[in-house]
Design a protein around this motif. Structure first.
Motif, PDB file in Angstrom:
ATOM      1  N   LEU A  81       0.809  -1.214   0.000  1.00 32.39           N
ATOM      2  CA  LEU A  81       0.000   0.000   0.000  1.00 32.39           C
ATOM      3  C   LEU A  81       0.844   1.267   0.000  1.00 32.39           C
ATOM      4  O   LEU A  81       0.317   2.371  -0.065  1.00 32.39           O
ATOM      5  N   ILE A  82       2.158   1.106   0.130  1.00 29.74           N
ATOM      6  CA  ILE A  82       3.065   2.236  -0.048  1.00 29.74           C
ATOM      7  C   ILE A  82       4.009   1.879  -1.182  1.00 29.74           C
ATOM      8  O   ILE A  82       4.152   0.713  -1.536  1.00 29.74           O
ATOM      9  N   GLY A  83       4.612   2.860  -1.775  1.00 31.45           N
ATOM     10  CA  GLY A  83       5.424   2.648  -2.971  1.00 31.45           C
ATOM     11  C   GLY A  83       6.468   1.561  -2.815  1.00 31.45           C
ATOM     12  O   GLY A  83       6.847   1.198  -1.706  1.00 31.45           O
ATOM     13  N   PHE A  84       6.986   1.056  -3.916  1.00 33.49           N
ATOM     14  CA  PHE A  84       7.928  -0.066  -3.901  1.00 33.49           C
ATOM     15  C   PHE A  84       9.140   0.220  -3.026  1.00 33.49           C
ATOM     16  O   PHE A  84       9.502  -0.541  -2.150  1.00 33.49           O
ATOM     17  N   ASN A  85       9.790   1.362  -3.273  1.00 30.20           N
ATOM     18  CA  ASN A  85      10.968   1.707  -2.486  1.00 30.20           C
ATOM     19  C   ASN A  85      10.620   1.929  -1.026  1.00 30.20           C
ATOM     20  O   ASN A  85      11.330   1.503  -0.126  1.00 30.20           O
ATOM     21  N   LEU A  86       9.491   2.617  -0.791  1.00 29.70           N
ATOM     22  CA  LEU A  86       9.064   2.845   0.582  1.00 29.70           C
ATOM     23  C   LEU A  86       8.669   1.541   1.250  1.00 29.70           C
ATOM     24  O   LEU A  86       8.843   1.365   2.455  1.00 29.70           O
ATOM     25  N   SER A  87       8.136   0.617   0.459  1.00 26.33           N
ATOM     26  CA  SER A  87       7.773  -0.691   1.014  1.00 26.33           C
ATOM     27  C   SER A  87       9.000  -1.395   1.563  1.00 26.33           C
ATOM     28  O   SER A  87       8.990  -1.949   2.651  1.00 26.33           O
ATOM     29  N   ASN A  88      10.084  -1.369   0.784  1.00 28.21           N
ATOM     30  CA  ASN A  88      11.333  -1.973   1.246  1.00 28.21           C
ATOM     31  C   ASN A  88      11.822  -1.279   2.520  1.00 28.21           C
ATOM     32  O   ASN A  88      12.228  -1.927   3.488  1.00 28.21           O
ATOM     33  N   SER A  89      11.788   0.047   2.514  1.00 25.06           N
ATOM     34  CA  SER A  89      12.220   0.804   3.680  1.00 25.06           C
ATOM     35  C   SER A  89      11.325   0.503   4.872  1.00 25.06           C
ATOM     36  O   SER A  89      11.803   0.390   6.005  1.00 25.06           O
ATOM     37  N   GLY A  90      10.025   0.359   4.618  1.00 23.02           N
ATOM     38  CA  GLY A  90       9.079   0.087   5.694  1.00 23.02           C
ATOM     39  C   GLY A  90       9.365  -1.230   6.378  1.00 23.02           C
ATOM     40  O   GLY A  90       9.306  -1.329   7.607  1.00 23.02           O
ATOM     41  N   VAL A  91       9.690  -2.257   5.597  1.00 24.87           N
ATOM     42  CA  VAL A  91       9.995  -3.562   6.174  1.00 24.87           C
ATOM     43  C   VAL A  91      11.256  -3.492   7.022  1.00 24.87           C
ATOM     44  O   VAL A  91      11.321  -4.036   8.131  1.00 24.87           O
ATOM     45  N   VAL A  92      12.270  -2.798   6.523  1.00 25.20           N
ATOM     46  CA  VAL A  92      13.536  -2.678   7.263  1.00 25.20           C
ATOM     47  C   VAL A  92      13.323  -1.890   8.553  1.00 25.20           C
ATOM     48  O   VAL A  92      13.774  -2.304   9.634  1.00 25.20           O
TER      49      VAL A  92
END
Length: 222
Positions: A81-92
């Motif tokens: 639900l958040i952009g691809f790059n932000l998704s990666n950052s969100g998981v980290v």
């Protein structure tokens, strides 16, 4: 009444949850349900335990906010639900917050059991809880590194990386080291060495503390 008291004991609750998590870990996969259910269940229990230990209220409120933020970032990242790059950052970021959520109870429980004036059942159960939490902490740390560097470990299944890295964490913590999963880059090798040292030092210090408390109890006149 006695069973009710046992069920309400904070260390009984935490220990049972940790044992259940430990037994379920081999079946963890990277699907949506598992990857969200594990941190959610453990975070709820840890929040309850931290509240029972009664730290500074400001610390507890911060802990509660971070637990909610960690789960929200996990959910948004997994659902895309958040952009691809932000998704990666969100998981980290979520994993880093979750490491904090695991580390605070380790410190609070260790402080409580090491400051206790005598050996009791809670001392032993608290020590076991800390040991399992340390294994989970390192497993989550390995998962964070693996997420950033998939080549960081050999023998890890992409479909079951969370399960594999928890398995690797506990085999390293107990210094068994089967060799089916191995660190492949400098950072993972250093982390593995540090966990192995922790796995040797913590039981030694904890047992020494128990012996010291037991000896002082025996030497104390009635």
């Amino acid at each position: 009444m006695k069973l009710l008291q046992l069920a309400e004991n904070k260390y009984n609750q935490l220990l049972l949850t940790l044992i259940a998590t430990f037994l379920a870990a081999p079946f963890f996969t990277n699907n949506l349900i598992t990857s969200l259910l594990f941190p959610l269940t453990l975070s709820v229990v840890l929040v309850l335990i931290v509240n029972r230990i009664k730290p500074n209220q400001a610390v507890f409120r911060l802990y509660l906010v971070l637990a909610g933020l960690s789960f929200l970032l996990q959910l948004l990242g997994k659902l895309g639900l958040i952009g691809f790059n932000l998704s990666n950052s969100g998981v980290v970021i979520s994993s880093l917050i979750f490491l904090f959520l695991l580390g605070i109870p380790v410190r609070l429980i260790t402080q409580e059991i090491f400051n206790t004036p005598k050996v009791g059942a809670d001392t032993l159960k608290g020590g076991v809880c800390v040991y399992i939490l340390i294994g989970l902490f390192w497993g989550e740390l390995y998962f964070t590194v693996y997420y950033l560097h998939p080549d960081g470990f050999r023998g890890v299944s992409a479909f079951q990386s969370l399960s594999d890295l928890f398995y690797f964490s506990f085999t390293t913590l107990t210094t068994v080291g089967y060799g089916d999963i191995t660190p492949a880059i400098p950072i993972t090798r250093i982390l593995s060495n540090l966990e192995g040292i922790t796995g040797l030092m913590y039981p030694t210090i904890f047992i020494s503390r128990l012996v010291s408390l037991y000896s002082s109890e025996r030497d104390t006149p009635p």
